[in-house]
Design an enzyme around this catalytic site. Structure first.
Site, PDB file in Angstrom:
ATOM      1  N   GLU A 166      67.316  59.103  75.096  1.00  0.00           N
ATOM      2  CA  GLU A 166      68.525  59.252  75.671  1.00  0.00           C
ATOM      3  C   GLU A 166      68.490  59.330  77.191  1.00  0.00           C
ATOM      4  OE1 GLU A 166      70.227  62.142  73.447  1.00  0.00           O
ATOM      5  OE2 GLU A 166      69.941  61.514  71.550  1.00  0.00           O
ATOM      6  N   ASN A 207      64.111  55.545  73.190  1.00  0.00           N
ATOM      7  CA  ASN A 207      64.966  55.615  72.026  1.00  0.00           C
ATOM      8  C   ASN A 207      65.955  55.967  72.421  1.00  0.00           C
ATOM      9  OD1 ASN A 207      65.189  56.125  68.941  1.00  0.00           O
ATOM     10  ND2 ASN A 207      65.538  58.255  69.422  1.00  0.00           N
ATOM     11  N   HIS A 244      73.708  56.294  64.980  1.00  0.00           N
ATOM     12  CA  HIS A 244      74.624  57.484  64.461  1.00  0.00           C
ATOM     13  C   HIS A 244      75.720  56.832  64.583  1.00  0.00           C
ATOM     14  CE1 HIS A 244      71.481  60.581  64.384  1.00  0.00           C
ATOM     15  NE2 HIS A 244      71.053  60.387  65.708  1.00  0.00           N
ATOM     16  N   GLU A 272      67.659  56.543  63.527  1.00  0.00           N
ATOM     17  CA  GLU A 272      68.116  58.013  63.055  1.00  0.00           C
ATOM     18  C   GLU A 272      69.325  57.620  62.519  1.00  0.00           C
ATOM     19  OE1 GLU A 272      68.709  60.611  66.482  1.00  0.00           O
ATOM     20  OE2 GLU A 272      66.837  60.160  67.391  1.00  0.00           O
ATOM     21  N   ASP A 274      72.591  57.356  60.288  1.00  0.00           N
ATOM     22  CA  ASP A 274      73.539  58.147  59.400  1.00  0.00           C
ATOM     23  C   ASP A 274      74.998  57.614  59.521  1.00  0.00           C
ATOM     24  OD1 ASP A 274      74.143  59.486  61.873  1.00  0.00           O
ATOM     25  OD2 ASP A 274      73.283  61.383  61.172  1.00  0.00           O
TER      26      ASP A 274
HETATM   27  O1  G3I Z   1      66.169  76.870  64.732  1.00  0.00           O
HETATM   28  C1  G3I Z   1      67.340  77.614  65.366  1.00  0.00           C
HETATM   29  C2  G3I Z   1      67.625  78.907  64.488  1.00  0.00           C
HETATM   30  O2  G3I Z   1      66.603  79.776  64.664  1.00  0.00           O
HETATM   31  C3  G3I Z   1      69.118  79.738  64.955  1.00  0.00           C
HETATM   32  O3  G3I Z   1      69.227  80.638  64.221  1.00  0.00           O
HETATM   33  C4  G3I Z   1      70.140  78.463  65.112  1.00  0.00           C
HETATM   34  C5  G3I Z   1      71.170  78.961  65.565  1.00  0.00           C
HETATM   35  O4  G3I Z   1      72.032  77.995  66.124  1.00  0.00           O
HETATM   36  O5  G3I Z   1      69.598  77.262  65.801  1.00  0.00           O
HETATM   37  C6  G3I Z   1      68.477  76.688  65.187  1.00  0.00           C
HETATM   38  O6  G3I Z   1      68.123  75.615  65.931  1.00  0.00           O
HETATM   39  C7  G3I Z   1      68.992  74.674  65.601  1.00  0.00           C
HETATM   40  C8  G3I Z   1      68.265  73.246  65.408  1.00  0.00           C
HETATM   41  O7  G3I Z   1      69.052  72.231  65.377  1.00  0.00           O
HETATM   42  C9  G3I Z   1      67.658  73.538  64.116  1.00  0.00           C
HETATM   43  O8  G3I Z   1      68.421  73.786  63.069  1.00  0.00           O
HETATM   44  C10 G3I Z   1      69.780  74.194  67.034  1.00  0.00           C
HETATM   45  O9  G3I Z   1      70.617  75.271  67.369  1.00  0.00           O
HETATM   46  C11 G3I Z   1      70.431  72.948  67.107  1.00  0.00           C
HETATM   47  O10 G3I Z   1      70.896  72.672  68.223  1.00  0.00           O
HETATM   48  C12 G3I Z   1      69.350  71.864  66.540  1.00  0.00           C
HETATM   49  O11 G3I Z   1      70.376  70.433  66.462  1.00  0.00           O
HETATM   50  C13 G3I Z   1      69.555  69.350  66.597  1.00  0.00           C
HETATM   51  C14 G3I Z   1      69.936  68.615  67.610  1.00  0.00           C
HETATM   52  O12 G3I Z   1      69.465  67.344  67.560  1.00  0.00           O
HETATM   53  C15 G3I Z   1      69.788  69.106  69.110  1.00  0.00           C
HETATM   54  O13 G3I Z   1      68.297  69.415  69.042  1.00  0.00           O
HETATM   55  C16 G3I Z   1      69.723  68.653  65.045  1.00  0.00           C
HETATM   56  O14 G3I Z   1      69.126  69.297  64.196  1.00  0.00           O
HETATM   57  C17 G3I Z   1      69.135  67.228  65.006  1.00  0.00           C
HETATM   58  O15 G3I Z   1      69.608  66.573  64.079  1.00  0.00           O
HETATM   59  C18 G3I Z   1      69.707  66.457  66.370  1.00  0.00           C
HETATM   60  O16 G3I Z   1      69.090  65.320  66.520  1.00  0.00           O
HETATM   61  C19 G3I Z   1      69.223  64.301  67.531  1.00  0.00           C
HETATM   62  C20 G3I Z   1      68.118  63.655  67.867  1.00  0.00           C
HETATM   63  O17 G3I Z   1      66.838  64.584  68.383  1.00  0.00           O
HETATM   64  C21 G3I Z   1      68.203  62.950  69.090  1.00  0.00           C
HETATM   65  N1  G3I Z   1      69.377  61.807  68.842  1.00  0.00           N
HETATM   66  C22 G3I Z   1      70.573  62.387  68.292  1.00  0.00           C
HETATM   67  C23 G3I Z   1      70.237  63.482  67.293  1.00  0.00           C
HETATM   68  C24 G3I Z   1      71.620  64.141  66.730  1.00  0.00           C
HETATM   69  O18 G3I Z   1      72.139  65.175  67.853  1.00  0.00           O
END
Ligand code: G3I
Length: 437
Positions: A166, A207, A244, A272, A274
């Site tokens: 990105e 990506n 996405h 990715e 969805d």
């Molecule tokens: O693991 C912590 C947990 O300990 C905590 O209590 C909780 C509170 O918010 O957060 C948890 O972490 C979260 C993590 O996902 C795991 O669930 C983060 O806050 C959350 O920001 C994170 O979101 C991820 C997002 O990227 C941001 O990194 C999504 O799961 C993930 O699907 C998403 O994936 C991205 C790709 O990497 C890149 N392309 C876009 C895609 C969608 O945004």
């Protein structure tokens, strides 16, 4: 996160329904009618018939959920860590690498005969505070050290890395204004060169999201960068289209985009996928577009069941909360099974290599290879680890154990030859490409 959705106003030339129907009618045999010769009953095995993979994002925290692991283990042959390999996870303090969650996923994949897409080495998001605090030469060095540290840990175990994620802004052809970008325009190529040095066997991908529509400025900017890289010998092997998709957005002419990028000499991958409400026709259209492009290596969906999704409220995936198969699942499986059951040649390469199933034993199987179009060919066969080739016939070969790649040339027996593969639990067929000598 709204920026990750396809803008509805962008280059509307076809409605979603029309686009889906066109993709189905032009790229495939009759969808919904599995071929009698080798229809498969899981996504991974159906994709493997065409030399492709079908993957999912995996979150380490869910590997204790037996419903999750049962579906993931059964259906997919490629996995991408959803959060386990981001910079905050793997290098929370400078120079101190932590691979706990990433290792869990990579180990699970190996134990279950699946390959891994590494996601992601350099991204403006999910950065630890120590990295955010750096700038200039110190940040550039830390960035390169991160690439080296993570890739060295996983050397030989990763099919493809999202080296940079990105890096372009939405709506324009400009680079995203990130800390990495502020170290200089050349940060992306520096990252790719460091990545190639760290693990020469891994495919190196750029990506991004919102690059599925060929006419968008962002797509054009990424295309220009990849064209520049390939023309100057900057190492890049693949481009990941996150896909996405937005709710009700027009379906983009993804096939044209995939074709044009592939023509630069790189693989393309849907990384990715969805789609809100998981419309079956659109899912099938995405798969159809990948199947129509020989260098489209595979499709990854961004999660297993709807509640596993980062946008769970949109119910965008192939399995519901109980683990049941949704209509989109059946549409995807049918689309894969309706495709021609062999890998396609690289366009313009001058020859075609086609695989056919041979004998099978519990620990090994044979494949016949038929080469057409030239008498003086070179076939490259990439075998998915941990499988390996243990015998060949009617052909002159060189086997590279470091890359698991067989290079084959004629030895006077024409274009019909074969290989025996010891699968070590991974029955995914190799991919082949043919070029004239
Ligand atoms: O693991 C912590 C947990 O300990 C905590 O209590 C909780 C509170 O918010 O957060 C948890 O972490 C979260 C993590 O996902 C795991 O669930 C983060 O806050 C959350 O920001 C994170 O979101 C991820 C997002 O990227 C941001 O990194 C999504 O799961 C993930 O699907 C998403 O994936 C991205 C790709 O990497 C890149 N392309 C876009 C895609 C969608 O945004």
């Amino acid at each position: 996160m709204i920026g990750h959705l396809l803008a509805g106003s962008r280059a509307v030339r076809r409605t979603l329904a029309l686009g889906a129907a066109a993709a189905l009618s032009t790229g495939l045999a009759v969808a919904g009618v599995p071929r009698a010769d080798a229809a498969a009953d899981t996504l991974g095995s159906a994709a493997a018939r065409t030399g492709r993979y079908f993957g999912t994002a995996i979150d380490a925290s869910k590997l204790d959920d037996p419903v999750y692991t049962t579906i993931a283990g059964r259906e997919f042959d490629m996995v991408t860590p959803e959060n386990g390999m981001t910079i905050d996870a793997t290098e929370p303090r400078q120079g101190q690498f932590v691979f706990t969650n990433a290792d869990r996923i990579v180990d699970w994949a190996a134990q279950n005969g699946k390959r891994v897409r590494g996601h992601t080495l350099l991204w403006h998001s999910q950065q630890p505070q120590w990295l955010v605090n750096l700038s200039g030469g110190a940040l550039r060095q830390a960035m390169l050290d991160h690439v080296d540290g993570v890739m060295t840990h996983y050397k030989g175990k990763i099919y493809a890395w999202d080296v940079v994620n990105e890096a372009f802004a939405d709506g324009t052809g400009a680079r995203r204004n990130s800390n990495f970008q502020r170290t200089g325009d050349d940060w992306i190529e520096a990252a790719f060169r460091a990545a190639r040095a760290a693990d020469p066997a891994a495919k190196l991908c750029y990506n991004d999201y919102n690059i599925e529509d060929w006419t968008s400025a962002k797509t054009q900017a990424v295309y220009a960068m990849v064209k520049d890289f390939t023309s100057r010998g900057v190492p890049i092997d693949c481009v990941g289209f996150q896909a996405h998709f937005g709710s009700g957005s027009p379906y983009p002419d993804l096939r044209t985009t995939l074709r044009n990028f592939a023509a630069l000499g790189v693989d393309v991958q849907i990384t990715e996928l969805d789609i809100p409400s998981a419309p079956a026709a659109t899912y099938a259209a995405v798969v159809g577009d990948c199947l129509a492009v020989p260098r489209c290596a595979g499709v990854t969906v961004w999660g297993v069941r709807d509640p596993d999704s980062w946008r769970s409220g949109d119910t965008p995936l192939l399995f519901d909360g109980d683990g049941g198969k949704k209509p989109a699942y059946t549409a995807v499986l049918d689309a894969l099974n309706a495709a021609v059951p062999s890998p396609s040649p690289t366009p313009g390469a001058g020859c075609t290599a086609t695989l056919s199933a041979g004998a099978k034993w519990p620990d090994r199987y044979t494949l016949g290879v038929t080469v057409t179009g030239s008498d003086d060919w070179i076939v490259t066969m990439t075998v998915p680890r941990p499988a390996r080739i243990i015998a060949t016939w009617n052909v002159r070969t060189r086997w590279n154990p470091a890359t698991n790649v067989l290079t084959a040339r004629p030895n006077g027996h024409g274009g019909s030859w074969g290989v025996t593969i010891k699968h070590h639990g991974n029955r995914t067929w190799p991919t082949v490409s043919c070029r004239t000598a």
